[in-house]
Design an enzyme around this catalytic site. Sequence first.
Site, PDB file in Angstrom:
ATOM      1  N   LYS A  37       0.899  -1.208   0.077  1.00 27.13           N
ATOM      2  CA  LYS A  37      -0.167   0.073   0.035  1.00 27.13           C
ATOM      3  C   LYS A  37       0.983   1.236  -0.023  1.00 27.13           C
ATOM      4  O   LYS A  37       0.630   2.259  -0.592  1.00 27.13           O
ATOM      5  CB  LYS A  37      -0.994   0.214   1.170  1.00 27.13           C
ATOM      6  CG  LYS A  37      -2.047  -0.964   1.030  1.00 27.13           C
ATOM      7  CD  LYS A  37      -2.813  -1.209   2.387  1.00 27.13           C
ATOM      8  CE  LYS A  37      -3.948  -2.524   2.052  1.00 27.13           C
ATOM      9  NZ  LYS A  37      -4.453  -2.699   3.438  1.00 27.13           N
TER      10      LYS A  37
ATOM     11  N   GLN B  35      -4.929  -1.435   9.370  1.00 29.91           N
ATOM     12  CA  GLN B  35      -4.827  -2.875   9.012  1.00 29.91           C
ATOM     13  C   GLN B  35      -5.408  -4.013  10.159  1.00 29.91           C
ATOM     14  O   GLN B  35      -5.059  -3.779  11.069  1.00 29.91           O
ATOM     15  CB  GLN B  35      -3.448  -2.937   8.893  1.00 29.91           C
ATOM     16  CG  GLN B  35      -3.191  -4.492   8.162  1.00 29.91           C
ATOM     17  CD  GLN B  35      -3.752  -4.275   6.603  1.00 29.91           C
ATOM     18  OE1 GLN B  35      -3.620  -3.513   5.926  1.00 29.91           O
ATOM     19  NE2 GLN B  35      -3.951  -5.747   6.087  1.00 29.91           N
TER      20      GLN B  35
ATOM     21  N   ASP C 161     -11.291   2.917   3.666  1.00 30.86           N
ATOM     22  CA  ASP C 161     -11.609   1.168   3.870  1.00 30.86           C
ATOM     23  C   ASP C 161     -13.157   0.891   3.829  1.00 30.86           C
ATOM     24  O   ASP C 161     -13.574  -0.211   3.520  1.00 30.86           O
ATOM     25  CB  ASP C 161     -11.031   0.463   5.099  1.00 30.86           C
ATOM     26  CG  ASP C 161      -9.681  -0.066   4.786  1.00 30.86           C
ATOM     27  OD1 ASP C 161      -9.695  -0.779   3.358  1.00 30.86           O
ATOM     28  OD2 ASP C 161      -9.004  -0.496   5.442  1.00 30.86           O
TER      29      ASP C 161
END
Length: 285
Positions: free
Chosen positions: A52, A96, A119
């Site tokens: 990422k 994450q 997200d």
Amino acid sequence: MQILDGKALSQKIEGKVKQGVAVLKEETSRTPGLAVILVGQDPASSAYVNMKKKACDRVGFYSVSHEMPEDISQDAIENTISMMNKNPNIDGILVQLPLPPQIDTTKILELVDPAKDVDGFHPFNVGRLVTNLDGFVPCTPLGVMELLAEYDINVKGKNCVIVGASNIVGKPMAALLLNAEATVEVCHIHTDDLKKHTLNADMIFVGVGVINLITEDMVKDDVVIVDIGVSRTPEGKLVGDVDFENVSKKSSYITPSPGGVGPMTIAMLLSNTLKAAQLNTMDKN
Ligand code: GUN
């Protein structure tokens, strides 16, 4: 049989995001910024976060990563998120997952400013997705929809079987397919007779991390296969959830894994972060 090439499409999308970044910089002197929070040393999570970060560099984003030890406290993560929520240089915040067991993940995800929730895991954005309103959509299922659109695969009225019911993949995948007027079934670990469901599917979306879960006897001719799973074999090779060699012979379209959905997840993170930066800039003008 045609391969759904997520790698090629992700590169095309990256190119568009890069252009969008250049326009934003030109017009507003602002650079999109992404903050990533990574807790612990899980090799898969570290590898994803690394990918990422590299993708952010390629398109010209500003990115910071907050790497925290496995035994970190709830308060420490919450303080970092509150700081990122207030930081005007940060447009997107990504935590994450999974987080260690001492951490209340729901509380963490609910603390992220929904306008920076690239997200799409905050219940505000989940609710907007389910009601088919614009918001931030989780990157993996959004990437799958983009991949289908690129190959003109229409899901309207089709029997779509999802295998896996996680908040990250299966549930948002179901909402997106339903919004696109597909008939949707969600199967999971407690489903009796998975084969009965998959044999009836025009399209199968599988992401559970079980090697060779979907075999040729479980699919009908001309099925569309989207393999969202990634596992490592004992020999160290990355593979999906589908017996690609045999199932591909019966498929009309199929994603490889790796090289299918994975690169699309990262491309959608970039696209969501650019969107957040654009909205954030509009708010201020
Ligand atoms: N863990 C597994 N997939 C994802 C993802 O798409 N986003 C985040 N933040 N964590 C994950």
